[in-house]
Design a protein around this motif. Structure first.
Motif, PDB file in Angstrom:
ATOM      1  N   LEU A   1      75.613 -50.273  91.592  1.00  0.00           N
ATOM      2  CA  LEU A   1      76.519 -49.907  90.510  1.00  0.00           C
ATOM      3  C   LEU A   1      77.696 -50.879  90.508  1.00  0.00           C
ATOM      4  CD1 LEU A   1      76.226 -47.338  88.640  1.00  0.00           C
ATOM      5  CD2 LEU A   1      78.133 -46.374  89.914  1.00  0.00           C
ATOM      6  N   ASN A   2      78.150 -51.300  89.325  1.00  0.00           N
ATOM      7  CA  ASN A   2      79.323 -52.160  89.192  1.00  0.00           C
ATOM      8  C   ASN A   2      80.519 -51.356  88.694  1.00  0.00           C
ATOM      9  OD1 ASN A   2      78.163 -54.779  89.869  1.00  0.00           O
ATOM     10  ND2 ASN A   2      77.003 -54.573  87.964  1.00  0.00           N
ATOM     11  N   GLY A   3      81.697 -51.962  88.822  1.00  0.00           N
ATOM     12  CA  GLY A   3      82.901 -51.285  88.354  1.00  0.00           C
ATOM     13  C   GLY A   3      82.861 -50.971  86.871  1.00  0.00           C
ATOM     14  N   THR A   4      82.180 -51.832  86.101  1.00  0.00           N
ATOM     15  CA  THR A   4      82.098 -51.607  84.658  1.00  0.00           C
ATOM     16  C   THR A   4      81.221 -50.419  84.296  1.00  0.00           C
ATOM     17  OG1 THR A   4      80.314 -53.239  84.578  1.00  0.00           O
ATOM     18  CG2 THR A   4      82.534 -54.016  84.067  1.00  0.00           C
ATOM     19  N   ASP A   5      80.480 -49.892  85.280  1.00  0.00           N
ATOM     20  CA  ASP A   5      79.641 -48.713  85.026  1.00  0.00           C
ATOM     21  C   ASP A   5      80.413 -47.411  85.181  1.00  0.00           C
ATOM     22  OD1 ASP A   5      77.205 -50.114  84.535  1.00  0.00           O
ATOM     23  OD2 ASP A   5      77.033 -50.488  86.679  1.00  0.00           O
ATOM     24  N   ILE A   6      81.691 -47.505  85.589  1.00  0.00           N
ATOM     25  CA  ILE A   6      82.539 -46.328  85.764  1.00  0.00           C
ATOM     26  C   ILE A   6      83.429 -46.167  84.538  1.00  0.00           C
ATOM     27  CG2 ILE A   6      84.250 -45.184  87.211  1.00  0.00           C
ATOM     28  CD1 ILE A   6      81.596 -45.629  88.600  1.00  0.00           C
TER      29      ILE A   6
ATOM     30  N   THR B   1      79.498 -44.348  82.821  1.00  0.00           N
ATOM     31  CA  THR B   1      79.075 -44.710  81.472  1.00  0.00           C
ATOM     32  C   THR B   1      77.616 -44.293  81.292  1.00  0.00           C
ATOM     33  OG1 THR B   1      78.304 -46.893  82.152  1.00  0.00           O
ATOM     34  CG2 THR B   1      80.623 -46.701  81.494  1.00  0.00           C
ATOM     35  N   LYS B   2      77.073 -44.484  80.089  1.00  0.00           N
ATOM     36  CA  LYS B   2      75.674 -44.118  79.847  1.00  0.00           C
ATOM     37  C   LYS B   2      74.737 -44.901  80.752  1.00  0.00           C
ATOM     38  CE  LYS B   2      72.284 -43.658  76.118  1.00  0.00           C
ATOM     39  NZ  LYS B   2      72.018 -43.856  74.661  1.00  0.00           N
ATOM     40  N   GLU B   3      74.970 -46.215  80.861  1.00  0.00           N
ATOM     41  CA  GLU B   3      74.138 -47.028  81.748  1.00  0.00           C
ATOM     42  C   GLU B   3      74.403 -46.685  83.207  1.00  0.00           C
ATOM     43  OE1 GLU B   3      74.774 -51.120  80.889  1.00  0.00           O
ATOM     44  OE2 GLU B   3      73.809 -51.051  78.914  1.00  0.00           O
ATOM     45  N   GLY B   4      75.666 -46.440  83.525  1.00  0.00           N
ATOM     46  CA  GLY B   4      76.018 -46.098  84.900  1.00  0.00           C
ATOM     47  C   GLY B   4      75.415 -44.783  85.350  1.00  0.00           C
ATOM     48  N   THR B   5      75.270 -43.834  84.412  1.00  0.00           N
ATOM     49  CA  THR B   5      74.671 -42.538  84.748  1.00  0.00           C
ATOM     50  C   THR B   5      73.253 -42.710  85.281  1.00  0.00           C
ATOM     51  OG1 THR B   5      76.013 -41.379  83.095  1.00  0.00           O
ATOM     52  CG2 THR B   5      73.984 -40.300  83.806  1.00  0.00           C
ATOM     53  N   GLN B   6      72.457 -43.534  84.602  1.00  0.00           N
ATOM     54  CA  GLN B   6      71.076 -43.757  85.032  1.00  0.00           C
ATOM     55  C   GLN B   6      71.030 -44.511  86.362  1.00  0.00           C
ATOM     56  OE1 GLN B   6      68.236 -42.504  83.568  1.00  0.00           O
ATOM     57  NE2 GLN B   6      67.390 -43.202  85.524  1.00  0.00           N
ATOM     58  N   LYS B   7      71.867 -45.539  86.506  1.00  0.00           N
ATOM     59  CA  LYS B   7      71.900 -46.305  87.747  1.00  0.00           C
ATOM     60  C   LYS B   7      72.278 -45.417  88.933  1.00  0.00           C
ATOM     61  CE  LYS B   7      73.259 -50.772  85.698  1.00  0.00           C
ATOM     62  NZ  LYS B   7      74.326 -51.803  85.672  1.00  0.00           N
ATOM     63  N   PHE B   8      73.296 -44.569  88.718  1.00  0.00           N
ATOM     64  CA  PHE B   8      73.763 -43.700  89.808  1.00  0.00           C
ATOM     65  C   PHE B   8      72.733 -42.628  90.139  1.00  0.00           C
ATOM     66  CE2 PHE B   8      77.010 -40.912  91.878  1.00  0.00           C
ATOM     67  CZ  PHE B   8      77.469 -41.867  92.789  1.00  0.00           C
TER      68      PHE B   8
ATOM     69  N   THR C   1      72.654 -36.687  88.557  1.00  0.00           N
ATOM     70  CA  THR C   1      71.986 -37.201  87.358  1.00  0.00           C
ATOM     71  C   THR C   1      72.783 -37.004  86.072  1.00  0.00           C
ATOM     72  OG1 THR C   1      70.847 -35.075  87.073  1.00  0.00           O
ATOM     73  CG2 THR C   1      69.715 -36.786  88.371  1.00  0.00           C
ATOM     74  N   ASP C   2      73.918 -36.302  86.130  1.00  0.00           N
ATOM     75  CA  ASP C   2      74.673 -36.019  84.898  1.00  0.00           C
ATOM     76  C   ASP C   2      75.837 -36.972  84.659  1.00  0.00           C
ATOM     77  OD1 ASP C   2      76.369 -35.229  86.882  1.00  0.00           O
ATOM     78  OD2 ASP C   2      76.769 -33.222  86.069  1.00  0.00           O
ATOM     79  N   GLY C   3      75.988 -37.975  85.535  1.00  0.00           N
ATOM     80  CA  GLY C   3      77.056 -38.949  85.333  1.00  0.00           C
ATOM     81  C   GLY C   3      78.411 -38.518  85.831  1.00  0.00           C
ATOM     82  N   ASN C   4      78.486 -37.401  86.568  1.00  0.00           N
ATOM     83  CA  ASN C   4      79.749 -36.913  87.122  1.00  0.00           C
ATOM     84  C   ASN C   4      79.601 -36.734  88.628  1.00  0.00           C
ATOM     85  OD1 ASN C   4      81.368 -36.379  84.604  1.00  0.00           O
ATOM     86  ND2 ASN C   4      79.599 -35.085  84.181  1.00  0.00           N
ATOM     87  N   ALA C   5      80.492 -37.361  89.377  1.00  0.00           N
ATOM     88  CA  ALA C   5      80.410 -37.292  90.837  1.00  0.00           C
ATOM     89  C   ALA C   5      81.790 -37.032  91.412  1.00  0.00           C
ATOM     90  CB  ALA C   5      79.835 -38.594  91.392  1.00  0.00           C
ATOM     91  N   VAL C   6      81.817 -36.556  92.651  1.00  0.00           N
ATOM     92  CA  VAL C   6      83.071 -36.271  93.343  1.00  0.00           C
ATOM     93  C   VAL C   6      83.039 -36.931  94.717  1.00  0.00           C
ATOM     94  CG1 VAL C   6      84.514 -34.488  94.373  1.00  0.00           C
ATOM     95  CG2 VAL C   6      83.490 -34.097  92.138  1.00  0.00           C
TER      96      VAL C   6
END
Length: 718
Positions: free
Chosen positions: A128-133, A157-164, A197-202
């Motif tokens: 994951l890159n910084g631009t994916d956040i 982001t939308k792309e970052g969600t899938q990558k993560f 998988t929902d693009g939200n992490a803690v």
């Protein structure tokens, strides 16, 4: 109200006013807490921190990457101040100016270093890159045991969600961690408990909220397309200088004094009550600007000016109603009560309509727009309170003390009615001619200069010249000695200056200069001040108002206008009222644009605030007339009656339209006469807008509604 209650009410008000004035001028403690001296001021009034970053790498960055980085940084630094600005310097530098702060090191530490951010797995592969956040924010939560935990909430982001999702699915199988690497250093290594998988992490495990805030800031600043490194940081002085602030204060005092004399001369006892209420208004605004930590700038002052006009307007509407009731034979006591009651709908509708616009602009706007919206919203709420509560309290107290004769309040006199509708074709023709003339001059300007308007540094960019003088010049000396030298060489135009605190360095921003002009400026400064030309550097700077900021501002204005019109439609139950208001707003904007084109007034950061002030002023004046038309519609039974009602309504509100415009005009005119060049460029269009708004509300809106009502009556009735 009894005489005793009247005395007590006035004494309590006097004590509260004295306390408010003391707090505003002196403060509550040795640090002057609550005083006007602690009100945050923008770069144009007080200066702030300036930080310059340079892109890392040998290759020159693309224009798209620079624009994206500038826009993202603009969004981030707005947390420090709504008036923070970000712009390009040269081909690979980005400059950030944050008003209202004075500790560059603290800002740099909190903002974080814009370096490279990557999320890696245990094998060192970037997942994951910084631009994916999309965002990272500190949070304070409670765990299952009720203990407080500090975490960082991530949104992809939308792309970052899938990558993560792919990375965490793999990590949870192997019971691995994911490393957060910033500038080749691991800043966090959270373990993965389940696939996300929902693009939200803690991210858990922070020892304090400050640690969580620092990590979140680092992640946010790392989500840039370009890697930046700090080139320099310093504290800069005001752009407008001490003279601008002093003359603005003097202009405000003179303008307020003239308004006070006018209100008392015209309205007598009610006028005196309104002056006291306006003093309360000023005290409350000063205290609330401090209390809400608002950063005050020139556009913010525009919002206050508009709200002062609306405060006066509310009182004028009330007093006109009181005089009308006295003329019908009502006692003064009854006239006061009925006058406030009948004026309520017009005051509420006018203020709520403008407040809706301020809220939308505050939510969606950036920079100058948000600052304008904040002070306008604050001013509207306070002005309604002082007009509807304080003025009424004072009037009732004066009456209870024995000031009960009608001569102290005045009586509405019968005046010859002006048939405005009979001249509607003339008014429509004048407006059309002015608008067409504006477009013609825009075309001429385009042919001669390549621009339809005289855009300033904020829109076009320019040249930033850094000069190190032998002496530590004051802001007044810079304005009186340095600026004229530069102006003579470059042939005039807007010139902004900033003083770097703790040094002899001065930053001079002008229109874009050619190589020959740069050399001429350097030589002129060297000859005048005996300085070494090697101590003078210059860089081309981009506009501080980016295309994204302009599109955001336009979208905010469009949505605000739509919301205002929906409210008018709802309140007046007639779409033709809303349609007439729309046309009036467009008319006022186009006429003022024509003025900009003809006179070639500089179009800078205050341009949008000027336009919004004009729109807010115009819509308020229009609603007052529409409120009278709605009230008088109960007498309409045929087409001839309708024309009479419209003319009657305009005539009934004519004194209000003239007096309100006059008092607001006086306040702005004082700024224009006494202000420095930049303030005059700001005040002049508003003066034109006040005249235009008065003209459109009196001569056009009622006529347009009448045309719509008579031409589309059958269609509207279906």
């Amino acid at each position: 109200m009894t005489k005793k209650k009247g005395i007590i009410s006035l004494l309590i008000l006097a004590v509260l006013m004295a306390g408010g004035i003391f707090t505003a001028l002196v403060g509550l403690d040795g640090d002057k807490t609550g005083s006007v001296y602690n009100i945050k001021q923008g770069l144009d009034l007080a200066g702030g921190v300036s930080i310059t970053y340079e892109v890392v790498g040998e290759e020159e960055p693309s224009a798209e990457d620079m624009a994206d980085t500038i826009y993202k940084l603009q969004k981030r630094v707005s947390g420090y101040s709504t008036e923070a600005i970000v712009y390009q310097e040269g081909s690979n530098r980005i400059n950030i100016e944050i008003p209202g702060v004075s500790d560059a090191n603290a800002i740099l530490e909190e903002l974080g270093k814009p370096g490279s951010l990557e999320f890696m797995d245990v094998n060192g592969e970037v997942v994951l890159n910084g631009t994916d956040i999309a965002d990272a924010q500190p949070r304070s939560i409670q765990d299952n045991m009720g203990n407080q935990q500090f975490v960082v909430a991530l949104t992809m982001t939308k792309e970052g969600t899938q990558k993560f999702a792919d990375a965490t699915t793999k990590a949870v199988v192997n019971n691995d961690v994911i490393y957060i690497v910033y500038d080749n250093a691991v800043i966090s290594a959270p373990s993965v408990r389940s696939a996300i998988t929902d693009g939200n992490a803690v991210i858990e495990g922070m020892s304090s909220y400050e640690e969580a805030d620092q990590l979140a800031s680092t992640i946010r600043i790392g989500g840039l397309k370009l890697e930046l490194e700090e080139l320099r940081s310093n504290v800069v002085g005001a752009q407008l200088g001490e003279t601008a602030i002093q003359t603005s204060i003097l202009a405000a005092i003179i303008g307020f004094a003239l308004i006070a004399v006018f209100m008392i001369a015209v309205y007598r006892i009610p006028g005196l009550a309104s002056v006291i209420a306006l003093i309360v208004y000023v005290i409350m605004i000063a205290l609330l600007l401090n209390g809400f930590d608002v950063t005050l700038t020139l556009p913010g002052i525009a919002g206050i000016i508009l709200s002062i006009g609306m405060a006066v307007d509310a009182n004028v509407i009330i007093f006109a109603r009181i005089r009308e009731e006295i003329a019908t034979g009502k006692t003064v006591s009854s006239a006061i009560n009925i006058g406030f009651k009948k004026a309520l709908s017009a005051i509420l509708d006018g203020n709520i309509t403008t407040l809706i616009a301020a809220i939308v602009l505050g939510i969606m706007g950036t920079g100058a727009i948000k600052g304008f919206a904040q002070t306008l919203a604050l001013g509207i709420v306070v002005s309604m309170f002082t007009a509807l509560v304080i003025t009424k309290l004072i009037l009732k107290a004066f009456y209870a003390l024995g000031l009960q004769n009608e001569k102290f309040y005045g009586t509405a006199k019968e005046r010859k009615q002006i048939n405005f509708l009979s001249k509607k074709a003339v008014f429509f023709g004048i407006s059309a001619a002015l608008i067409v003339a504006g477009f013609v001059f825009m075309g001429i300007n385009k042919a001669n200069t390549g621009e339809i308007l005289n855009y300033s540094l904020e829109f076009k960019g320019g040249t930033s010249t850094n000069v190190t003088f032998n002496d530590n010049l004051t802001l007044a000396e810079i304005d009186s000695e340095v600026v004229p030298v530069v102006s003579d060489v470059i042939g005039g135009g807007a010139i902004q200056t900033q003083k770097v605190q703790g040094s002899n360095e001065v930053i001079i921003k002008t229109k874009t200069l050619t190589v020959e002009q740069r050399e001429a400026v350097n030589q002129a400064l060297a000859d005048k001040f005996a300085i070494d030309t090697e101590k003078i550097t210059a860089e081309t700077i981009s506009s501080t108002i980016s295309s994204e900021m302009r599109s955001d501002a336009i979208l905010a204005v469009i949505i605000a206008t739509i919301c205002m019109l929906i409210y008018i439609w709802f309140r007046f139950s007639d779409v033709r009222f809303a349609a007439s208001s729309v046309i009036a707003l467009v008319h006022d904007v186009l006429v003022v644009l024509a003025f900009y084109a003809v006179v070639k007034v500089s179009v800078g950061s205050t341009f949008i605030a000027c336009m919004l002030t004009i729109v807010g002023y115009s819509i308020n004046a229009t609603i007052v007339i529409f409120d009278r038309i709605r009230e008088n519609m109960t007498t309409v039974s045929r087409k001839e009656d309708l024309q009479e009602v419209v003319n009657k309504s305009i005539n009934q509100t004519l004194s209000r339209s003239i007096f309100t415009s006059l008092t607001t005009f006086v306040m702005v005119a004082a700024l224009y006469v006494l202000g420095v060049t930049s303030i005059r460029e700001f005040a002049l269009p508003i003066m034109v807008g006040i005249i235009c708004g008065t003209y459109s509300s009196v001569c056009l809106t009622g006529a347009m509604w009448y045309v719509f009502r008579t031409k589309f009556a059958k269609k509207a009735a279906k």
